[in-house]
Each structure stands twice: as structure tokens, then as C-alpha cells.
Design a protein around this motif. Structure first.
Motif, short mmCIF file in Angstrom:
data_model
loop_
_atom_site.label_atom_id
_atom_site.label_comp_id
_atom_site.label_asym_id
_atom_site.label_seq_id
_atom_site.Cartn_x
_atom_site.Cartn_y
_atom_site.Cartn_z
N UNK C 136 124.61 16.97 35.80
CA UNK C 136 124.99 15.86 36.11
C UNK C 136 123.84 15.00 35.86
N UNK C 137 122.82 15.72 35.97
CA UNK C 137 121.64 14.65 35.70
C UNK C 137 121.35 14.16 34.11
N UNK C 138 121.87 15.42 34.00
CA UNK C 138 121.60 14.87 31.73
C UNK C 138 122.78 14.43 31.84
N UNK C 139 123.59 14.67 31.40
CA UNK C 139 124.59 13.79 31.96
C UNK C 139 125.07 12.82 31.66
N UNK C 140 124.98 12.04 33.14
CA UNK C 140 124.02 10.71 33.49
C UNK C 140 122.72 10.29 32.36
N UNK C 149 122.47 2.64 23.02
CA UNK C 149 122.71 3.27 21.81
C UNK C 149 123.65 2.04 21.39
N UNK C 150 124.93 1.76 22.65
CA UNK C 150 126.05 0.78 22.05
C UNK C 150 126.02 -0.64 22.06
N UNK C 151 126.21 -1.07 22.90
CA UNK C 151 125.77 -2.65 22.94
C UNK C 151 124.38 -3.06 24.08
N UNK C 172 130.80 -0.53 31.27
CA UNK C 172 131.12 0.84 31.40
C UNK C 172 130.14 1.96 31.32
N UNK C 173 129.63 2.47 30.51
CA UNK C 173 128.63 3.02 30.30
C UNK C 173 127.95 4.14 31.05
N UNK C 177 126.99 6.74 33.87
CA UNK C 177 126.10 7.04 34.24
C UNK C 177 125.32 7.14 35.65
N UNK C 178 125.31 6.40 36.25
CA UNK C 178 125.04 6.28 37.82
C UNK C 178 126.25 6.71 38.53
N UNK C 179 127.10 6.18 38.36
CA UNK C 179 128.21 7.20 38.96
C UNK C 179 128.04 8.81 39.40
#
Lengths: 386, 129, 577, 402
Positions: C136-140, C149-151, C172-173, C177-179
Motif C-alpha cells: 500500500x505504501x508503494x501504491x501510495x 507526472x500529471x498536472x 485527486x491523485x 495517494x495520501x488515503x
């Protein structure tokens, strides 16, 4: 790396002049606040010096070769531990009491304070002096308790005047209030200096450069006013100045001077002033570059594509509507972030701004093409209109 | 950490406590009755006591579910403690936040979206806000 | 095997060195044996690598910030987008440091490795959940990368509404991530609480636990209680952005101050998630390297729990200027002062532990001393901010920046590095160069103070934080701070290379290189796959009377006096490994 | 769910301990230690769930306190019958779940599978009823603040998407899938698969029973809806009356507020008489004109003197003093935001519960559980009861406000 250290230390030396630790004390809060700051700092040193001293002393004094046994294996001493747990609590209670008492003073607005409205927006300030007088500068009267009624039109801002030691967030969706009593009046600079600066400003064709001159266009020295709640791109440029007048009459005179377009000012010039003062230039460029909002360059008279896909003519009605209800017709490619100026700009103001926008467009029916010399434009356009 | 050995039944090493079926049915019955009561009382007007009554009934129901369906009545004290303490923290959070909102609510500026500002002649000048 | 201080005739107990097949690092091979490992030690090592990368990334961003502030108009980022880039850089610096580095640094990296070993257990209670929380840490982290990489992201790490609901960056991304990182943190905490509660071997009573475990336990309580509130806050924020639910957005009658309450209800306790494990590390470091029983064990243990619980009552002190009512503000100020007492207790206890000890100025000890020095400054300057009147002047200025960096960097980071140096021989079985280790500590200490001391002055003079450009009067102090940051960067690089160098060229580490008495020093370095073949005999974690220096083999060994033997737990001969 | 991890470690049994039963993970000494760990783990997980929902209850409390009249008015749009039926369904599922835990402890495997299937069916019925509730509201535009588009004059939008069909779609696919599974395993004669697919088919189909139940009750309840619509239709006085009632329990604020609101209304009517408003009517976008005229009037009155900033306009504008139509996005919309957030997150928890219950059901068919190893059933049971418990509070708070 070590070569930099002497430089750094000489810089450190520079800081220990009298002025360095605090900004000037210019309100009734400043003295209490700095005194309290001094008390706390003193208490900190009272704790810190023994702690740091013992820390290094023990580290050297009890340094032993490997395998040596500690001189003592005492595990606890309840009495000593209770003492050092409870003793600092009294200091803390005292600090809390002093801080809270001073805070209540800062929060309790005295009756009959002079009132000024504050509107914060991305990225500027509008002070409301009543009677339709709005100006980005905050002008006060010395020794007069002043209450600010503050609201924000977009995100959270925070009004901070370091010299007054006063700060309060401005939260959209609610009124926040603060008050202070300035104790130091702003000096006036000499006429020559003012004239020189005015001349330079006129020639450069830019807005007034506070940073360069360190006084306002009316010749007053000022205190800084910062936004201290992060509010986006130009957060660090969301600053204005605080001028403290000697007398109420002086302030009234100033208000009168800035309140409305005088009969000798053309709408274009007034519009340009409003463009600079009321925060338009933070989002709308004149040179065609894309900021948060569309540029004014060649906008007037053109067809504007909207978010909804429709097209409207950029005319007087569109300008008026966009100022009063900015979210109604949002240009394509821009977010609906512009605050409404409903009730903040008089009809004449809107008219002036429209005239100013016209000067920036080559589509304008008025046959004066926009040049780099807006002053010339203004006079020409002004004559045809007035 | 084991305090099961005293109250287990069957052989001495078992740590399961099956709930008797009549008890489960009785609890369900009580819950159903309470639900009917709470729906029923909604059609009477108790004024400001309304919220209190409703919450009181809900809390009784929650206690029943917790004590019997979740076997808290027979669980370790530590598990009961952590479960109950979570409500304490939720309470803390809500009380502080709510009381602060209430005290500052006098300064809130309501959003004025009741009347669309657009002129009727101009089509769709206001997005569906 | 007789040397200097070892009493003749005493029985020496030393686990020796692990065999290739016992060593947890080498007992199974291949990348898959790491990816799907359920071994808490390997998960700890993976966390260590992960958080170090996150720290290096966020540290470089910090350098970029400092370089930009070399000149009043911004020296690093140019052009019309300069302010935006600056805002994105400081946001990312804060968000990555907080969510990806500081929160998981000690609890997840060191904690995962140490908790079961210190406890004498074979593993944590839920090994799969443990691995799951690492992923989960990695996914975050991936979500944060997506935001980058987005905006990008320019809200500040606090995501204050309505800025976060109106900005057009990838909020949102980052929020997702923080969630997700929140869940990672919850699972780690949950795992440790259950492990410490139910997996203690016979003899390991609550008051025989090393203080690091107490600190971890207290941290875990906060993780379990506070993080869900962050979770719901972030979910509501996402809903606010996508559907305008009108809870936080004033445009729909929401209230931004409510968001701040929600956010700080988590994020203030999160400050203690960051610092409490550091207290645990330092308690162990000071005691072991002073070779003296920790002073006031129970006070330190209780104060950890006290901080954890009191930490839930003080979140309002982040909002003194935000427009809370006077009453709430004063209550929060009073509660804030109560938290400082348990922290002060710890500092006094550490000093008392050093008093009349036998101090070895090893690298970990140097870091521990730096910690006490820096944390004391950080803690004491908190008084200026807790006091209401002065906070009105200092809030959201560089004073605050300096204060929390003294606590988070001077505190947590220094303790983390100290802890890594302390347990490095245990984790990887290698000794590093003491010279370079101590040198890194010196440079970090000097660099750190040079970076952040000037910022106290900046803040007192009224320099607001998060400014991309500033008034020229502040320049000299900013320049000092930037030089300090460069020096700090050098120090951290030295530390990193000292450790990496030791991995290849370091000397083989003995089981007990420092003379610790806690259980992790009773197994080999690195520990075998199962930590302990049978439940270890648990003694006092701070009893150094029977730990002796063996100068011949350059190691500490435990000597066992006859009376300590418990027949069925203690093998009669020295164990084979 | 946290607790499951305990036991799934059993698959990873290493050979070093020969006295370990297959369900006991290697790092535990006794089944009891394993059970206690899992139990503590799941309790801690429930604590996180409570705090998670705590945030939403807090948001609810704040907005109910600030705008009692909005909550009052909007809860009329929620169908109490559906809510009550759903409460009953969830309570019954809690009963079967608790019974299932008992069955796993007493090793009644057949009955365990039955109880789990009953629990799952109830969960599906609950979702079916919710689908009706949601789709109905979406259709009327009763949506979160940003999307709120309810029009009292035309409560039923025309030509919108068929929300019900979209919600049902995944469940239709699941039902088809399970039926296919059942048919194939019947043909193949695989007993284990048949034993799994049979109850699961019943479960998948019970969603549609829920939809049917919801449709029946919703049509029966349409009368109350019409009343709500009429009430909302602009009977302003009754709205305000309700507002005052709600204010009563606000105690000392009530009188003050009332006085202010009527004052504000009077002021509005007064200003309506001014000629300026006629002026404004000619160009609705030109609201600046009013201010301009006022400012100019005052400016012409005096050239000098004190320029006191007047806050009375602002003061009359704060939230306690203005009483207006509540069926607007920033009022009713916020109620529905909170409604969707709370019930939506609750529904997500039901879905998660369904997923783990299906996993349990398959394991129960495999007869994995015994009196030494019933942890997973117990843990899922605790989770399920918590979900029920939250609904016990949600139902009166959202549906039964008056």
C-alpha cells in the motif's frame, strides 16, 4: 564547504544590530507581544543552557573506554522525577495565562472603533472605506482603534501586519474580524523625492513601484501587509501597504482623493488605475500572455468562445456581466475562478474599465489602435468620449 | 493474555462460547420491537426531545447488538475497553468541532443561490449551480 | 576467549555468526523471495530502501527550494511560471516528506525489523497484512508520482479547502495517494498493537519491554485512532472536488474551518506519530551507549502513552488565527501546554541516564546527543507558538517552519539516522567506518543549525512562509539558510555513503557490537530467519551488569552468573549459533 | 479485513513445528493465541471504522445544527418505509450472522452455510431496496450540492438515463454468472461447485427481490412524496414555521434569530418599494447599479466629514439572520451530499462485507471451520454487526427527522 562558513558568520554578525530581531513596534499589541516573546525566550534559555551544557559535559566527562562499567546504575528516583515533571508546569501555567490574557485583548474589539472593510482575493486586497471608496492600500489614523471586517472572495487568505504583530485568516464563507491601534504615524517624504518618483512612474508607464521607492504615490512611508495563508500562484506577491495618518482629517482628505473619478480624469485613465488597483492585472494581461484569466489584448469586439461551446460578442454587456457575475459566461480554457465585483464597482467604474479594455483592442470601433503609449491613447479616447 | 480457561465449557481447552439460539432470537425480537417503536414515535411530535428519544432508542439497540451479537458481554475487558474508547475519541472530535462551529456560526455568510441572476432574455447564462 | 573485563570463570554467552542458510538475507534467493516475503525483517529492509528513496527525492526538492530563495526575486526557477513551480516544489517536498518519509520512517522501517525481535517473537501477528501495508505504501507512492507526472500539485501538504477544491492541479491523485498511505499506516499500527499485546513470550512483561516498544505501541495507538479521520477527510475532499458536496466548500455553504478541524484531528496526532518512535530510539541509544540503566523507565514509558493520548486534544493550535471562537482557542492553548510536560520529562531522563554512565561516543551516540540538543530547541520554541499572543505574530511565518523542522528533522530524522547506524550491524551484519559516521553527524549537526537557526530570526521579523519571492531585507538570512542546507545535504550524503560502503567492504559485525542488553542483541547479526529457535529467556532490557567487552574479538558478550540460570529455558552449553 | 490474515498464514506452514495443526500459522503457539490475536486485530479495525464514520457524523452534526430547517424539510424526501424495511432486513442479517458464528463453533457445517447464505441474501435485498431509493432520487435531481437540480414544479426530469438499469447491470451480470456456474457444475456433477453455486444463485437473485420490494413500497409511498413535494412547492410560511420549531431546541438563540429574520424580511420588502428596483428590473445583470445609485446619493449629500464604514449591511447577511427557500443546491444539496456520503460509504461497506461473506461461504462448504478454528467467521461477524450498528444510527438520523 568550510570556505563558506566565514561568510556565513559575517552575515550572522550583520543580524545582531538593533533592528534585526523584530520589525518596528507600531501598534499597542507590539510592546506586550515583544515583551512576552522576550520572557518566553528567556525561559527557553533558562532551560536550554543547562540542558545543552550538561549534555556536552556528561558526554565528555563520562566518556570511558569500551568495556568500562558505568559508575552508577541508579534506575530511578521518584522524588527527583516528580519535581522535574511538576516544576515546569508552573512556568507553563504562567505562560498560558499571560498569552491568553494578551490574546483576549487582541480579540476583543473596543466599542466605537473606526471600521474598515477588507476584501481579499487572489492576489490582492481591497479596503472598503465606505461610501463606495475602495483602495488596495490600508490607511489608518494613529492612536485610533480600528476594526477590520474581512471577507474573502475565493480562497483562504490571512492578513498580517508584522509591525502591528497582528494576524488573522480571512476565510471565505464567513466574516472574520480583527482590530488594532496603530501608535506610529507614517512619515511623509519630501516633495522633491515624491515628484521624482511620480515623474519616473509616468515615464515608465508602469504602476507604482512600492519596492523601489519605499513610499506610496501620495508620499507616505508605509508598513508591510502580507498574506500569510498560502493562496496560490502569486501568494508571495499578495502584499500591500499600511499608511498611518496623523489625523482623521488627513485620512479623510486622502479618501476623498481616491474615492471616485475626478472630473479631470478620463474614464480610460481611471479604468487603468482600477485595473492596477483592484487586482485585474493579477489575472488579465495586456500583452496577450495567458494568466489565470484571458488577456485583454484584442479582446474587445472579438467573438469569445465559452466553456459551454457557445460564442458571445465581447462587448460592453459582456464586460459588465463578467464583472458582476463572472461565472455566468466563462471563456473556454479557463476555470471559473474570478470573484464577483458586484457592489464593489460603481457603474462609472465599470464604464471606465470597459473604456480601458477598449483601448487595449485593435477591434475597437474607436479608431485609436493600442500602442505602447497608453497615456496618449487615454487622452485621445477621453476627449471623444467625454 | 489468556483468561479463558475459567469460563470455557466442553473440554478444558476450548475457547469458543456459542451463543444459545433462544437468546439470539430474543435479542432479534427486542431489536425489531425497538425499530417499530422508533418509527412509530416519529409520527408524534415531541419537540426538542425528538432527537434525544431517537438517539436513546438507537443506543439501546446498539448496546443490544454489541453486547450479544458481538458477544461483548462475554469478551475480554480489553476488547470492550478499546471499542468503547473509540467512541470517546469520536465524541471528543465531534464536541470540539461542533461547539466551535456553533460559536462562530454567527459570522457565516450564506450563499445566495436561491435567485438566478440571469436575465430571462439571455439563454442559459447560469450553469446548473 | 578471555579478555580484559570478563570475570574469570563466568559463562560467556554469544550467539556467534549465522550460517548462510540461517541468515534472513540469504536463506532464500531470487527477487520473488523478496517480493512475496512474509518475513518482517525483509519487509523492514524494503521499507528502509523505500523511505530512503522518498527522503532523497524530497530532500533534493528542499535543496531546490533553498536555492530558489537565494535571491529575493527567486534564483532557481525563472520565467512567468516561476511562482507556480516554486509552489509545486514546496508542496511536493512537504507531502512526500510527511506521508512517504517521516510517518513510515521509524515505525515502519525500523519498527518492522525490530518489534518482533525485541519482543522475542517469531514474526508480527499478521505477516500478510504487514506485506500488504508495504505494498500500500508503494501504491501510495505511485499515486504521488502520478500527481507529479500529471498536472502536479500546488496545494501545500495540508490540502486546505477551498484552494484544493478549485486549483486545477492533480489534487485527486495526491489525495488518493495520501488515503492509501493512511491505510498502510493503520495496518502497520494495528499489527504492532496486536503483536505487542498477544505475542509476548513468557517472561516478557509490559515493564520488561524495551522503551522502543513502548514508543511504538503509543505510536500505533495514534495510527489506529487518528488515521481513519484523515481517510474520511480526504474522501470527502475528493467528493467535494468531483461533486461539490458543500461540506468544505464555501461556495455551497461549506466551511473551510471545518476542513481544518477534520484535517488537524489527524495531522496533529500525526506529528506524534513522527516524533514518538524517535523518543523510543533515543531512549535505547542513550542507555546502550552510556552502558547504564535508563533513568526513570516507567516515567518514560508512561509519558509516551500520555503524549499519544494528549496529542488528540491539541489539534486546534494549528488554527489559532483561522477564526476559531475565542473560547475554543484558549482551551486548545491550555491543552497544548500540557503536552510539553511529558516531552520535557524525557529530556531530563535522558540526561540523567548519561550522568555517571560509561559513555562511548560512537556514531549512534553522537546522533543521539545531536537529537537531544536539536529536539530541545524544537520543543522550547514550541512555547512561543503555544502562547496565544506571540503565536498571532509568529503563525505561518518562518518561525513555524524553523520550529517544526527542528522537531521533524532535528528530531525524527536525526533519531532515524542514529537508529539506522545503531541497528545497521544487526540488520546487515556489517560494521561501518566510525570516523565517517561521526563526521557525518558533525556535518549534519552544523548544517542543520545553520539552515534553521536563521529562520527563527526570519520568522520573528515577519517573513511569511511559502513565499516564492520576498523583500530584500530578508536576503542575508535566507542566504545563510541556503548554505546551511547545502552543508546538511553533504552531511546526509556522507552518512549514506558510509553505510553503503560498509555493505561491501565493512567488517563482519558481531552479535552485540555496542553492548546492548535487549533481545535483538541476543541473536546473531543478521538475525536468523526465525529470530529465536526457542522462546528466549527474557531479562531486564537495561541490565548491563553482565554485558562485558571482549577486546580480543571486538564484541560485547553476555556473561551468565550461575544464579540467573533457569534450567529448562537455558541450554547448558553455548548454542550452536 | 485484518483478522483474516491471521489464519491464511496457515497455508504457509513451515516444517519446523510438527505439532502445528494445518490452520495454525507458524508464528503462533496455540490456536487460542491465534484466535485472540485475530480478535484483537478485528476490534482495532472496527475502531478505525468507527472513527472513519465519526468524521461523517461530525459533518452531519455541524450542518444539522446550522440548518435544522433544511434537514427537516429534506428528510421528507426520504421514504421512511424503505428505511424501516431496510433496518429490519439488516437486523435479520445480523441475527443470521450471529447464528452462523454459533454454527461454526458447534461445527454444524450445513447450517453454517445456510446461515451465511441467509446473511448474504439479506445484504442483497438491502442493496436492492437502496437501488430503488437512489435511482428515484437521481431521477428527481435530488443530488449532492454541485449536481442538485431538483425543480419543485417539475419534480420528475424527463429523458434522463435509466439509473435503475445502470445500478442493476452489474448485479444482473453476477446473477447470470452464478446461474451459469450452477448449470455447468450440475452438468459436470462437481459436488463442491454445486454446493457453492446453489446458495450463491439464491443470493444473487435476492437482489431483485429487494428491487421488487423497493418498487412496491415506493409506489405505495408515493402519496407521502406528493405531500413532501407540495410542502416544498413554495409554501414558504410553513417552511419558516418548521424552522422556528427546530430553533426551539436551540434554546436561547431562538427568539433572537426569529426577530432578526423577520427584520431582514421587512428590510427586503422595503427595498422592494424603491424605484431603484424598477431600474434594476430593466437590466437584471446590472446589480452594480443599485450600489452605484446609493453611493452617488450619499456622495452628493456631503463632500467631507467622517467616512465611517457601515457594517450593518454585512451584519444582516450572516447565516443565522437570513431565512430563505431551502430547496437550493447549497441547502438541500448539502443535505443530500451528507445523505449520499453516509449511506454510500455504508453501502460500500455492505459490498465489502458481501465479498468476504462469499469467501466464508465457500470455505464453509469446504468445512474449514471447527471449534478450534472459527476465527474468520467470528471476525467477519463482528464486522457485519458493526455495519448494522452504523445503520441503526443512520436510519433515525436521516429518515426520522421531524
Amino acid at each position: 564547504m568550510f570556505a563558506m562558513l566565514p561568510g556565513a558568520f559575517s552575515l550572522l554578525g550583520d543580524q545582531f544590530k538593533d533592528y534585526a530581531w523584530f520589525p518596528e513596534q507600531a501598534s499597542t499589541f507590539a510592546e506586550t507581544n515583544d515583551w512576552l516573546y522576550g520572557v518566553i525566550t528567556f525561559i527557553c534559555f533558562l532551560f536550554f543552557i543547562p540542558i545543552a551544557g550538561l549534555l556536552f559535559y556528561f558526554a565528555i566527562r563520562y566518556r570511558k573506554p569500551k568495556g568500562a562499567k558505568a559508575e552508577s546504575q541508579v534506575a530511578h528516583n521518584t522524588k527527583v522525577e516528580l519535581i522535574w515533571s511538576i516544576a515546569p508546569s508552573f512556568v507553563l501555567i504562567a505562560l498560558f495565562y499571560l498569552g491568553a490574557r494578551a490574546y483576549l485583548d487582541i480579540r476583543t474589539v473596543p466599542e466605537g472603533s473606526y471600521e474598515i472593510g477588507v476584501q481579499a482575493f487572489k492576489w490582492g486586497w481591497t479596503m472598503d472605506y465606505g461610501r463606495g471608496t475602495y483602495n488596495p492600500e490600508l490607511h489608518l489614523v494613529v492612536n485610533e482603534p480600528t476594526k477590520l471586517t474581512m471577507k474573502s472572495s475565493d480562497v483562504i487568505h490571512s492578513l498580517y501586519i508584522p509591525a502591528f504583530r497582528a494576524k488573522k485568516d480571512i476565510v471565505p464563507g464567513r466574516y472574520n474580524y480583527m482590530w488594532f491601534q496603530p501608535t506610529v504615524a507614517s512619515e511623509k517624504v519630501s516633495e522633491e523625492e515624491l515628484a521624482k518618483a511620480t515623474q519616473w512612474t509616468k515615464e515608465s508607464g508602469q504602476g507604482w513601484n512600492y519596492e523601489k521607492w519605499q513610499f506610496t504615490e501620495h508620499g507616505y512611508r508605509f508598513f508591510d501587509l502580507y498574506c500569510t495563508e498560502y493562496c496560490g500562484t502569486n501568494h508571495s506577491e499578495m502584499q500591500t501597504v499600511v499608511v498611518v495618518h496623523e489625523t482623521q482629517e488627513e485620512l479623510d482628505a486622502w479618501i476623498k482623493e481616491v474615492s471616485a473619478r475626478g472630473s479631470d480624469v478620463t474614464p480610460e485613465a481611471w479604468g487603468k488605475l482600477l485595473y492596477e488597483r483592484r487586482g485585474c492585472q493579477g489575472c488579465h494581461s495586456l500583452d496577450g500572455s495567458k494568466l489565470s484569466g484571458p488577456s485583454y489584448k484584442d479582446a474587445y469586439g472579438s467573438k469569445r468562445k465559452l466553456q459551454t461551446g457557445e460564442e458571445v460578442l465581447f462587448d460592453e454587456n459582456y464586460v459588465r456581466e463578467s464583472i458582476i457575475n463572472p461565472k455566468a459566461k466563462v471563456a473556454e480554457g479557463y476555470a471559473p475562478v474570478m470573484p464577483s465585483f458586484k457592489g464593489q464597482l460603481s457603474d462609472d467604474d465599470i464604464y471606465s474599465i470597459t473604456e480601458f479594455i477598449k483601448t487595449q483592442s485593435s477591434n475597437t470601433p474607436v479608431a485609436t489602435p493600442a500602442t505602447t503609449q497608453p497615456a496618449a491613447d487615454e487622452s485621445a479616447a477621453g476627449e471623444t468620449k467625454e | 493474555m489468556s483468561d479463558h480457561s475459567t469460563d470455557s465449557h466442553g473440554d478444558g481447552h476450548d475457547f469458543a462460547h456459542p451463543m444459545p439460539v433462544p437468546m439470539l432470537l430474543a435479542v432479534f425480537g427486542a431489536l425489531t420491537v425497538l425499530t417499530i417503536i422508533t418509527v412509530g414515535q416519529a409520527s408524534f411530535d415531541f419537540g426538542s426531545y425528538d432527537v434525544l428519544i431517537v438517539m436513546f432508542i438507537a443506543t439501546i439497540k446498539a448496546t443490544l447488538v454489541g453486547a450479544f451479537f458481538m458477544h461483548l458481554a462475554h469478551d475480554k475487558p480489553f476488547n470492550i475497553f478499546i471499542f468503547v474508547s473509540s467512541f470517546v475519541f469520536v465524541g471528543l472530535f465531534i464536541i470540539f468541532t461542533l461547539s466551535d462551529s456553533q460559536m462562530t456560526s454567527k459570522d457565516f455568510i450564506p450563499v445566495d443561490d436561491a435567485v438566478p441572476i440571469s436575465a430571462p432574455a439571455e439563454p442559459s447564462s447560469v450553469p446548473a449551480v | 576467549m578471555s579478555a580484559g573485563s570478563i570475570p574469570s570463570g563466568a559463562q560467556i554467552r554469544d550467539p556467534g555468526y549465522p550460517t548462510h542458510s540461517e541468515n534472513y538475507l540469504t536463506n532464500s534467493k531470487g527477487i520473488m523471495s523478496w517480493i512475496f516475503t512474509l518475513d518482517h525483517k525483509r519487509i523492514g529492509v524494503m521499507y528502509l530502501i523505500g523511505v530512503t528513496c522518498a527522503f532523497a527525492f524530497a530532500g533534493l526538492l528542499a535543496l531546490a527550494i533553498r536555492l530558489h530563495l537565494l535571491s529575493p526575486d527567486g534564483a532557481m526557477f525563472k520565467g512567468e511560471n516561476a511562482n507556480n513551480i516554486y509552489n509545486q516544489v514546496f508542496t511536493l517536498h512537504g507531502a512526500v516528506m510527511v506521508f512517504l518519509f517521516i510517518i513510515p520512517s521509524i515505525p515502519a522501517a525500523l519498527g518492522n525489523f525490530l518489534v518482533p525481535v525485541m519482543l522475542g517473537a517469531k514474526d508480527v501477528a499478521f505477516p500478510r497484512l504487514n506485506l500488504c501495508s508495504f505494498y500500500l505504501w508503494m501504491i501510495g507512492a505511485v499515486f504521488f508520482l502520478m500527481a507529479l507526472l500529471g498536472s502536479q500539485l500546488d496545494t501545500g501538504w495540508t490540502f486546505y479547502t477551498p484552494y484544493s477544491t478549485t486549483t486545477d492541479t492533480s489534487v485527486i491523485a495526491a489525495t488518493m495517494g495520501a488515503f492509501i498511505l493512511g491505510f498502510s499506516s493503520i495496518f502497520t499500527g494495528l499489527n504492532f498493537i496486536v503483536t505487542i499485546n498477544t505475542m509476548r513470550p513468557p517472561g516478557m512483561t509490559w515493564f520488561r519491554m524495551p522503551l522502543f516498544l513502548w514508543a511504538t505501541y503509543a505510536t500505533s495507538i495514534i495510527q489506529v485512532l487518528a488515521t481513519p479521520v484523515l481517510g474520511i477527510t480526504l474522501l470527502l475532499l475528493i467528493a467535494e472536488r468531483t461533486m461539490h458536496i458543500g461540506i468544505f466548500d464555501p461556495e455551497y455553504n461549506g466551511d473551510p474551518v471545518t476542513f481544518q478541524h477534520f484535517f488537524w484531528f489527524y495531522s496533529h496526532p500525526a506529528v506524534y506519530i513522527m516524533i514518538l518512535p524517535a523518543f523510543g530510539v533515543i531512549s535505547d541509544l542513550i542507555s546502550v551507549h552510556s552502558h547504564k540503566r535508563i533513568f526513570g523507565y516507567r516515567f518514560i514509558a508512561y509519558s509516551s502513552i500520555a503524549i499519544a493520548l494528549l496529542g488528540f486534544l491539541v489539534w486546534g493550535h494549528h488554527m489559532f488565527t483561522a477564526g476559531m471562537s475565542s473560547l475554543t482557542t484558549i482551551i486548545f492553548s491550555a491543552l497544548t501546554f500540557t503536552v510539553s510536560v511529558p516531552s520535557a520529562i524525557k529530556v531530563f531522563n535522558w540526561l540523567a541516564t548519561m550522568y555517571k554512565g560509561s559513555i562511548s561516543l560512537t556514531t549512534p551516540m553522537c546522533y543521539a546527543i545531536s537529537f537531544i540538543f536539536l529536539f530541545t530547541i524544537g520543543g522550547l520554541t514550541g512555547l512561543h507558538l503555544g502562547t496565544l499572543a506571540t503565536d498571532l505574530h509568529l503563525h505561518d511565518t518562518y518561525f513555524v517552519v524553523a520550529h517544526f523542522h527542528y522537531v521533524m528533522v532535528g528530531g525524527t530524522l536525526v533519531a532515524f539516522i542514529g537508529g539506522v547506524f545503531h541497528w545497521w550491524p544487526k540488520m546487515f551484519g556489517k560494521m561501518y567506518s566510525e570516523l565517517f559516521g561521526r563526521l557525518s553527524c558533525l556535518i549534519v549537526f552544523l548544517g542543520f543549525n545553520l539552515t534553521f537557526l536563521p529562520q527563527f530570526v526570519l520568522g520573528s521579523r515577519g517573513m511569511p512562509r511559502r513565499y516564492a519571492t520576498y523583500d530584500p531585507e530578508f536576503q542575508s538570512l535566507h542566504v545563510m539558510s541556503t548554505y546551511g542546507a547545502l552543508l546538511l545535504g553533504v552531511g546526509l550524503t556522507v552518512a549514506l555513503f558510509t553505510l553503503l560502503y560498509s555493505l561491501i567492504w565493512g567488517k563482519r559485525a558481531p552479535a552485540n557490537p555496542w553492548g546492548g542488553a535487549t533481545l535483538e542483541w541476543h541473536c546473531t547479526s543478521p538475525p536468523p530467519f526465525y529470530n529465536f529457535e526457542r522462546a528466549p529467556s527474557v531479562g531486564d532490557p537495561y541490565e548491563f551488569g553482565n554485558v562485558e567487552w571482549d577486546s580480543e574479538d571486538e564484541r560485547y558478550v553476555s556473561t551468565e552468573p550461575e544464579r540467573k540460570l533457569v534450567p529448562d529455558e537455558q541450554p547448558s552449553e553455548v548454542p550452536a549459533h | 479485513m485484518a483478522g483474516e490474515e491471521t489464519n491464511s498464514g496457515g497455508d504457509h506452514d513451515h516444517d519446523h513445528d510438527h505439532d502445528h495443526p494445518p490452520f495454525l500459522a507458524h508464528h503462533f503457539d496455540t490456536p487460542e493465541q491465534q484466535f485472540d490475536s485475530g480478535k484483537l486485530g478485528i476490534w482495532l479495525f472496527l475502531v478505525t471504522e468507527i472513527l472513519f464514520f465519526g468524521g461523517m457524523f461530525c459533518a452531519y452534526a455541524i450542518f444539522r445544527m446550522l440548518r435544522p430547517e433544511v434537514f427537516e424539510g429534506c428528510s421528507q424526501f426520504l421514504n421512511t418505509k424503505l428505511g424501516a424495511i431496510n433496518t429490519g432486513v439488516l437486523l435479520f442479517s445480523s441475527l443470521t450472522m450471529a447464528w452462523a458464528v454459533r454454527c461454526s463453533q458447534t461445527e454444524e457445517h450445513k447450517k453454517l452455510t445456510g446461515m451465511l447464505a441467509a446473511t448474504l441474501s439479506c445484504a442483497m435485498i438491502f442493496l436492492g431496496v437502496k437501488a430503488i431509493e437512489y435511482s428515484h432520487k437521481w431521477h428527481m435531481g435530488l443530488l449532492p450540492a454541485g449536481l442538485f437540480s431538483y425543480d419543485p414544479n417539475h419534480p420528475h426530469h424527463e429523458g434522463g438515463p435509466n439509473y435503475l438499469l445502470w445500478i442493476c447491470m452489474p448485479f444482473i451480470l453476477i446473477a447470470i454468472g452464478t446461474i451459469l456456474w450452477l448449470v455447468i457444475s450440475l452438468i459436470r456433477g462437481n459436488k463442491f461447485h454445486i454446493a457453492c453455486a446453489k446458495p450463491l444463485t439464491v443470493v444473487a437473485l435476492s437482489f431483485f427481490a429487494g428491487v421488487g420490494l423497493g418498487t412496491y413500497l415506493e409506489s405505495g409511498g408515493s402519496e407521502s412524496h406528493a405531500v413532501a413535494g407540495a410542502h416544498a412547492d413554495g409554501d414558504h410560511a410553513s417552511g419558516e414555521h418548521a424552522g422556528d420549531d427546530a430553533h426551539d431546541h436551540d434554546g436561547d438563540h431562538a427568539d433572537h434569530d426569529h426577530a432578526h429574520s423577520s427584520a431582514a424580511q421587512l428590510a427586503m420588502e422595503d427595498s422592494g418599494d424603491l424605484d431603484v428596483l424598477e431600474h434594476l428590473a430593466s437590466d437584471a445583470t446590472n446589480t452594480g447599479l443599485k450600489d452605484d445609485v446609493a453611493a452617488r446619493v450619499r456622495q452628493s449629500e456631503e463632500a467631507s466629514g467622517s467616512f465611517a464604514y457601515n457594517t450593518s449591511d454585512d451584519a444582516a447577511n450572516t447565516i443565522n439572520d437570513v431565512e430563505r427557500e431551502f430547496l437550493t443546491p447549497s441547502r438541500a444539496g448539502v443535505f443530500f451530499s451528507i445523505y449520499y456520503c453516509m449511506t454510500g460509504v455504508h453501502a460500500i461497506h455492505i459490498l465489502a462485507g458481501i465479498a468476504v461473506l462469499v469467501w466464508l461461504l465457500i470455505r464453509s462448504v469446504r468445512q474449514d471451520f471447527n471449534r478450534q478454528y472459527f476465527g474468520p467467521v467470528d471476525y467477519v461477524g463482528l464486522y457485519w454487526h458493526l455495519v448494522d450498528l452504523i445503520w441503526i444510527y443512520l436510519f433515525p438520523l436521516l429518515y426520522l427527522i421531524r
